[in-house]
Every structure is written in structure tokens, then in C-alpha cells.
Design an enzyme around this catalytic site. Structure first.
Site, PDB file in Angstrom:
ATOM      1  N   ASP A   1      -2.906  -8.230  -3.308  1.00 31.94           N
ATOM      2  CA  ASP A   1      -3.800  -6.988  -2.863  1.00 31.94           C
ATOM      3  C   ASP A   1      -4.947  -7.188  -2.660  1.00 31.94           C
ATOM      4  OD1 ASP A   1      -3.986  -4.221  -2.512  1.00 31.94           O
ATOM      5  OD2 ASP A   1      -3.028  -3.834  -4.549  1.00 31.94           O
TER       6      ASP A   1
ATOM      7  N   ASP B   1       0.189   3.088   0.473  1.00 27.23           N
ATOM      8  CA  ASP B   1       0.121   3.452  -0.812  1.00 27.23           C
ATOM      9  C   ASP B   1       0.962   4.968  -0.870  1.00 27.23           C
ATOM     10  OD1 ASP B   1      -0.918   1.748  -2.033  1.00 27.23           O
ATOM     11  OD2 ASP B   1      -2.698   2.418  -2.192  1.00 27.23           O
TER      12      ASP B   1
HETATM   13  C1  GLA Z   1      -3.566  -0.790  -4.453  1.00 22.75           C
HETATM   14  C2  GLA Z   1      -2.003  -0.985  -4.086  1.00 22.75           C
HETATM   15  C3  GLA Z   1      -1.128  -0.283  -5.152  1.00 22.75           C
HETATM   16  C4  GLA Z   1      -1.253  -0.675  -6.521  1.00 22.75           C
HETATM   17  C5  GLA Z   1      -3.010  -0.483  -6.631  1.00 22.75           C
HETATM   18  C6  GLA Z   1      -3.083  -1.210  -8.160  1.00 22.75           C
HETATM   19  O1  GLA Z   1      -3.834   0.407  -4.210  1.00 22.75           O
HETATM   20  O2  GLA Z   1      -1.744  -0.635  -2.754  1.00 22.75           O
HETATM   21  O3  GLA Z   1       0.158  -0.322  -4.799  1.00 22.75           O
HETATM   22  O4  GLA Z   1      -0.908  -2.168  -6.514  1.00 22.75           O
HETATM   23  O5  GLA Z   1      -3.847  -0.930  -5.729  1.00 22.75           O
HETATM   24  O6  GLA Z   1      -4.473  -1.050  -8.399  1.00 22.75           O
END
Ligand code: GLA
Length: 727
Positions: free
Chosen positions: A472, A542
């Protein structure tokens, strides 16, 4: 032979299967572009109109100006007032250069770019390298043109060597420059925000300069590096398309400029605002690779060629035979990671066709919310008293594979790492750094930071049977300086940061060769070709809400394939319509690589049995989605959120062309007046009979060509699938 040079005319012609790109050496030194378009359609005789107020060179004379002709690689200061590819600050303090052609070579295959991802050579790949020199600075410039014949793609980048005696500084670097006749084009770009990635924008190209860019230290949710210039009448099935992209994940600039003659210059590169690079005598610089493609056959053809290019030349070898259907813990648990709950997830998920548990954020350091812990990549022993390896073995005893979340570039001020090394953050001297999601970005220009991370990941993951990593990147770079670099190299901080990022990706790929990497940046914030070349798939967004997701996926598929597009079915927020929404979200997710992101332990048997049917259906069409050809029928951007498209089988998907066709219809917003929509399946074989294995109905191929009529739903958030199979 894809690349030829005609000595008499000093003419270079670069060919792909269907296109041609031509330029020549004029006056023994200047490279002038002549043609880019369909093969066999040009006499290479383009000549720009000479204008007063355009400077000319005393020893060449009027009638040739660097400002009017189609200069192949424009450099700053010597009479071309248009957008420049290279601005170089010379030892004397000015930025004037005049690079002239010296020689060239044609090699089979390609050279790779040091430390930056680039496309893999394909069958028939050849590279033209043009050597140029600037007398005053002593710098040597090499232009690279690499051909990917089958995909109708030519890639471009340059390297610069300071063969002079004094230091120079690159202040603008554009890997690709292309001059097009006229400006009767529309520009298509992908813009967005976190949770709203890759909306399609189409606007007229106008006189002046138009830019798509990122100044965020990441390719970003806000603008994607992909861009296309298309004819006014171009649509899915016909018309000119010139498409561009950049194999890089940091700041970029796509620039389109129309000059006084009404001609268009397109450039793709690192840009000038957020990039600078000092070259001492003897040092050299390699720019990232940009790609360009032409088709006269509309946006559908462009996307299909881009898709197969990404699959074949960009994404690394798939470490797994089948893509895992993941069960990701994020939307089910957030930071509430409990080892027994996760083991229970695994045992439950496997019963319904899921095959990998992904433990998302919250497993390491003091990570109980998003305020602490980033940088401390050791297992939280309160959550995992027996250690990570024992827990992972227990998960895997269920028959599920195991994946884990990391965010290596980041650091919370509330972390042991920050307390020990506050100087390891990207920052500008004497300035307070801005926070974003309570975190700073680590200075990857500093090798000590990379060494530390490699050591801690090696220790933490040693002996742990990990199959997958979700990588990430949850903030953008402000105060873009590096405490590690000297003052006169601060402009290099974000570029060198990216080199560090790629270094760490390569290290992971080498150290854990069988581990699949899924990219993520707050969803799809680094949805770019370079990230695709160091990972297998990317978390698209997301936002998994049924209303928005079809837009995000449709926009993503414009430039990038289903093959990299990670699509999860998540918990419906609405309780009453739960079953329908689980069904609808699945139909939405079937555009790409399937996964789930919900609390399976809270699901009733009806939902779980539905999921079991979904995973079985997905496996039956996985190859068709992954390798098939995409045909778009209805764009949500133009039809109030109504979307339709189909995947058609090809030899790449392991079948004959059009043996199977998966058609999806999604209706997610807008008012339905009960009208009927006609969905034409042009790719169905007119002489064949097809059975829709979903409804059991039979159709002739001709009927499918003419179009099936579908009565729109009265309510939104409904979708339909057809799987036409040749009988
Ligand atoms: C980001 C990612 C999510 C999740 C969060 C965790 O927003 O896109 O899918 O992994 O971080 O903190």
C-alpha cells in the site's frame, strides 16, 4: 525488419504491424518528424509552413526554423518556442542547447533502463538508438525507439551523458515528443480522486497548452498518466486514436500544445515543475519510458491492444497458476485483528470457494488505528502471541493461501522507527512536515532507509509461509526534499525516491520469488504501467459501492486490462436488499479478478451459498475475463450510470475466437422509464448457434450481431449476465 534507414534520403521508418513512424535528418543535423499513422499511407513529404518571427540559423538560412518544423526531440533555447523535451542548465548559467544528429544504430531486442521498470521485448522487437551531441555543453544525448510490432506500440525515452568538463542540470525531461498535423482532436484523459478514480474526460484540443500531470510524488488518483488524442468522430469502433502512457509511478507531465500553424505537439515525461537532475562531468541520466500507439479503428481497438501489451510486455510472470479469490480482512475487521477470528475466516471462506486469506492493516507494531506503528515492521506479539509463522500455518491448514498487508514507504511519527530516525523522512530543511493520514513518507533516496526495511522485512517474514503481499501507499509527498541529499540535489528527491521504491520492489521479487504482489495506494492511486510491471494486480479503488464502482472499472479498462484489475465483492451497506446487492456487486466485480472483502462469519447460509455459486461461476469464466477481448457497449459516463460490455474468447483465453462471450449489463443510477436497450454482440459468429448458459435460451449468432433487446430494470442496482456458448 521493423526499423529501416534510407541513406540517400536520410530517412528513418519505424514500423509496427499496422502503423508507421517516420522522420529524417535535415541539413545533416536536425531530426525532423514526417509521419505517424497507418502503414503505407504516407510519402513522407510533410513540410511545415515557415512563419515570420520564427528564428532561423545563419548557416542554414530562411525556410527552415526549429520553431516551425516538426522537430523530433525539441531542446530549449535555440529557436523552438514550443513545448520542449529537454531543458538543460549549462555551466555558463543559460539553458540553451542545440543537439545535432551524429550517428545511429539499430539493434534487435531492447536495452533496459537502469533501476526503472520498462516493457519487455516481444517477438520482432527492435530498437533504434539515435546519438546526438551538443557542442557547447559537451553533453551526449541518445534517443531510444523500441518497437512492439504486434501491439502497434513504439516506446520512447532518452539517456543523457555529461561528456563535458563541467556540471549541467536537467530542468525539464520529456521522454516522448510527437508532432501531429493539425489540431482537430479531442483529448481523452482519466481524472479522479481517492474513491473516485479514473473518470473519463473528453475535451477539445485548443490553441495553447493543455496539461495532465501529477505533482504528488505518485502517479495519483487525481490524474492518470494515460492520455489519448482522438479524431472528432472517433468512437468505440472507428476513428483515429493516438494513445500515450508513461512507465513511471511518480510525478509526470502529459503536455499537449497547439502551435501558430495549428499543429499539435504531444509530450510525455517527468516534466519541469517537480523534477531536476544535476549531472557532474562523466555522470549520466536515464529517463523513464513512454509509449505511444496509433490505431484508425477507434477506442475499442486501442484498449484491446493496450490490454494485451500490458499482459504480455508489462506484468511479470504470474507466480500462481490461478489468481487467488481472496478474502480480505479490511472491510470486515479494519484494525481489529484477532488471530482466532482470522483462522475462522479462513475455514469458513474455503468452504465457499475462496482460496486466500489476506490479513490487511493492523498486524504489526503498535498498529491499533491509523495513528501509529508504520515503520515498525515486526509482528505485534499481543495479537500473535505464538508469532506470525505459527498463525500463518494455522490459517494455511484450512486449505487457504495467506497474504499480508504492508506499506513500506511510510512512517508514523508515533513509531519506534521515527523516534530513532526522525531524519529518515522526506522533508525540507527547517520546515514542519505536513501530515496525511497521520503519516510521513520515508526518504527512499537514502540507502540506509532501504537497508533497514530490507532487514526488517527479511527478519519478520523469515520462515513465514506467505503467498501474497498487498503493498500500500497511503499518502502523497509534500515538502518534497531529502535530508540525505545535498542542497544542490534537492530537486532530485522525488525522482530518487521512486528509484528507491523500485529497488525495494525488485528486492521483494528476488527475495520472495513465489510471492504474488498486489499493488495498492488508497485503492487505485498508483494505477500505472511501472507499478504493473512490479506486481501482478492492483486494488482498483477503496470504493466498492455498487453505484460508483462501475464507473471506476469502466474508466480503468480504457487503458489497463482486466488482468490487473482487482475487484472485490464487499458488504452491502443496505440491510433490506442484501441478497440483491451481493448479487449485483458480484456482477460488477466480474469485470476483473475476483475477491471478497466482508465478514463471512456474519453471513447467513443463503448469502454463503450464493457466494459459493459466484466463486464457481467466476472460475468457469476466469480465463475469458483475464485474457479475452473486451468490447464496450454502453458507457456509464454517457448513460446515467448504465453500463454494458462483453468479453469474447480468443486463443489467448484458451478457446477459439468467439466460442464463448460473457455479456454484462449493469444499471446503477438514473431514472428508468421502462425503455428497452439493444445490446449488439458484433463479435458473435454469424453462422453459429449460441446457448446462454445463464438463462438456457438459444440464439443464432446473427441474432446476437443484430442485438438482443433488454428491458431495463425498474429499480437501480440490478444487473444481468449472459454467458453465450457456441453449441
Ligand atoms: C488503504 C487501502 C485499503 C486498506 C487500508 C488499510 O486505504 O486501499 O484497502 O488496505 O489502506 O489501512
Amino acid at each position: 525488419m521493423s526499423i529501416t534507414f534510407n541513406e540517400t534520403d536520410k530517412l528513418f521508418v519505424i514500423s509496427t504491424n499496422n502503423t508507421e513512424y517516420a522522420f529524417k535528418v535535415r541539413h545533416d543535423r536536425f531530426l525532423v518528424h514526417l509521419y505517424y499513422g497507418e502503414k503505407g499511407k504516407s510519402n513522407y513529404d510533410f513540410k511545415a509552413n515557415y512563419r515570420s518571427f520564427s528564428p532561423y540559423l545563419p548557416n542554414v538560412g530562411e525556410g527552415f526554423s526549429l520553431n516551425d518544423d516538426f522537430i523530433e526531440f525539441p531542446f530549449y533555447g535555440s529557436g523552438d518556442f514550443r513545448a520542449t523535451s529537454l531543458k538543460l542548465r549549462a555551466p555558463a548559467g543559460d539553458c540553451c542547447t542545440s543537439f545535432v544528429y551524429k550517428s545511429h544504430e539499430i539493434i534487435s531486442g531492447r536495452k533496459i533502463i537502469k533501476g526503472i521498470p520498462c516493457a519487455r521485448a516481444q517477438e520482432g522487437t527492435e530498437t533504434l538508438i539515435i546519438h546526438m551531441a551538443d557542442e557547447v555543453t559537451g553533453c551526449l544525448l541518445n534517443l531510444y525507439y523500441t518497437v512492439f510490432p504486434k501491439h502497434d506500440i513504439i516506446s520512447r525515452y532518452f539517456t543523457l551523458e555529461n561528456a563535458g568538463k563541467e556540471t549541467v542540470k536537467i530542468e525539464k525531461a520529456m521522454s516522448l515528443s510527437l508532432n501531429l498535423v493539425g489540431h482537430d482532436y479531442d483529448m481523452i484523459s482519466l481524472y479522479g480522486a481517492h474513491m473516485e478514480e479514473r473518470n473519463i474526460q473528453r475535451s477539445a484540443v485548443v490553441m495553447g497548452n493543455q496539461r495532465v500531470f501529477s505533482r504528488r510524488g505518485a502517479s495519483s488518483h487525481q490524474f492518470n498518466p494515460f492520455m489519448a488524442l482522438v479524431g472528432k468522430d472517433t468512437d468505440e469502433t472507428k476513428g483515429d486514436v493516438f494513445a500515450f502512457n508513461f512507465v513511471y509511478s511518480g510525478n509526470f507531465l502529459d503536455e499537449v500544445e497547439v502551435d501558430q500553424n495549428g499543429h499539435t505537439r504531444v509530450q510525455v515525461g517527468l516534466g519541469d515543475e517537480d523534477f531536476g537532475f544535476k549531472l557532474e562531468a562523466g555522470e549520466s541520466f536515464e529517463a523513464p519510458e513512454a509509449i505511444m500507439m496509433y490505431t484508425p479503428n477507434g477506442l475499442g481497438d486501442m484498449s484491446r491492444k493496450m490490454h494485451s501489451f500490458v499482459r504480455e510486455a508489462i506484468v511479470p510472470r504470474d507466480p500462481m497458476e490461478k489468481r487467488p479469490i481472496v478474502l480480505n480482512t479490511w472491510e470486515a475487521c479494519y484494525f481489529d485483528i484477532d488471530q482466532q477470528k482470522l483462522i475462522d475466516f479462513a475455514y469458513e471462506g474455503v468452504k465457499y470457494g475462496m482460496d486466500m486469506l489476506v490479513m490487511d492493516d493492523g498486524w504489526f507494531g503498535a498498529r491499533n488505528d491509523d495513528k501509529a506503528g508504520l515503520g515498525d515492521w515486526f509482528t505485534n506479539t499481543e495479537k500473535f502471541p505464538d508469532g506470525l509463522a505459527v498463525f500463518v500455518d494455522k490459517v494455511k491448514a484450512s486449505g487457504m493461501k495467506f497474504g499480508i498487508w504492508i506499506e513500506p514507504e511510510m512512517i508514523n511519527p508515533d513509531s519506534d522507527l521515527y523516534r530513532a530516525h526522525p531524519e529518515w523522512c522526506i522533508s525540507c530543511k527547517d520546515r514542519t512536515g505536513s501530515l496525511s493520514r497521520s503519516q510521513y513518507v520515508l526518504d527512499f533516496a537514502n540507502p540506509a532507509v532501504l537497508d533497514y526495511l530490507k532487514k526488517s522485512f527479511k527478519e519478520t517474514f523469515d520462515g513465514v509461509a506467505i503467498d501474497y503481499i498487498k503493498w500500500d501507499f497511503n499518502r502523497h509527498i509534500s515538502e518534497p526534499g531529502s535530508p540525505y541529499l545535498p542542497a544542490d540535489r534537492q530537486d532530485e528527491a522525488t525522482f530518487r525516491f521512486m528509484l528507491g521504491v523500485y529497488d525495494l520492489f525488485y528486492w521483494f521479487m528476488e527475495t520472495f520469488p513465489n510471492v504474488m504482489i498486489e499493488n495498492c495506494s488508497g485503492g487505485g492511486g498508483r494505477y500505472d504501467l511501472a507499478m504493473m510491471s512490479v506486481s501482478t494486480q492492483i486494488w482498483t479503488s477503496d470504493n466498492t459501492a455498487g453505484r460508483i464502482r462501475p464507473f471506476i472499472q469502466y474508466g480503468s479498462l480504457m487503458a489497463y486490462p482486466s488482468y490487473v484489475m482487482s475487484c472485490h465483492v464487499s458488504n452491502p451497506m443496505v440491510v433490506e436488499d442484501y441478497m440483491n446487492l451481493i448479487d449485483y456487486k458480484f456482477k460488477v466485480a466480474l469485470a476483473g479478478m475476483l475477491g471478497y472483502e466482508l465478514n463471512i462469519l456474519h453471513m447467513g447460509d443463503d448469502v454463503k451459498n450464493e457466494i459459493k455459486k459466484q466463486t464457481a461461476f467466476y472460475r468457469s469464466v476466469e480465463k475469458l475475463i483475464k485474457f479475452g477481448d473486451l468490447y464496450r457497449l454502453v458507457s456509464p459516463f454517457e448513460n446515467n450510470g448504465t453500463t454494458a460490455y462483453y468479453y469474447v474468447s480468443t486463443p489467448d483465453s484458451g478457446e477459439n475466437y468467439a466460442d464463448r462471450i460473457l455479456l454484462t449489463y449493469l444499471q446503477n443510477e438514473g431514472v428508468n422509464d421502462g425503455s428497452t436497450i439493444t445490446l449488439k454482440i458484433s463479435e458473435a459468429d454469424a453462422n453459429a448457434t449460441y446457448k446462454d448458459s445463464v438463462s438456457g435460451e438459444t440464439f443464432s449468432g446473427k441474432e446476437l450481431n443484430d442485438g438482443i433487446n433488454f428491458k431495463m430494470y425498474e429499480n437501480n442496482m440490478h444487473g444481468n449476465l449472459w454467458l453465450f456458448e457456441r453449441v
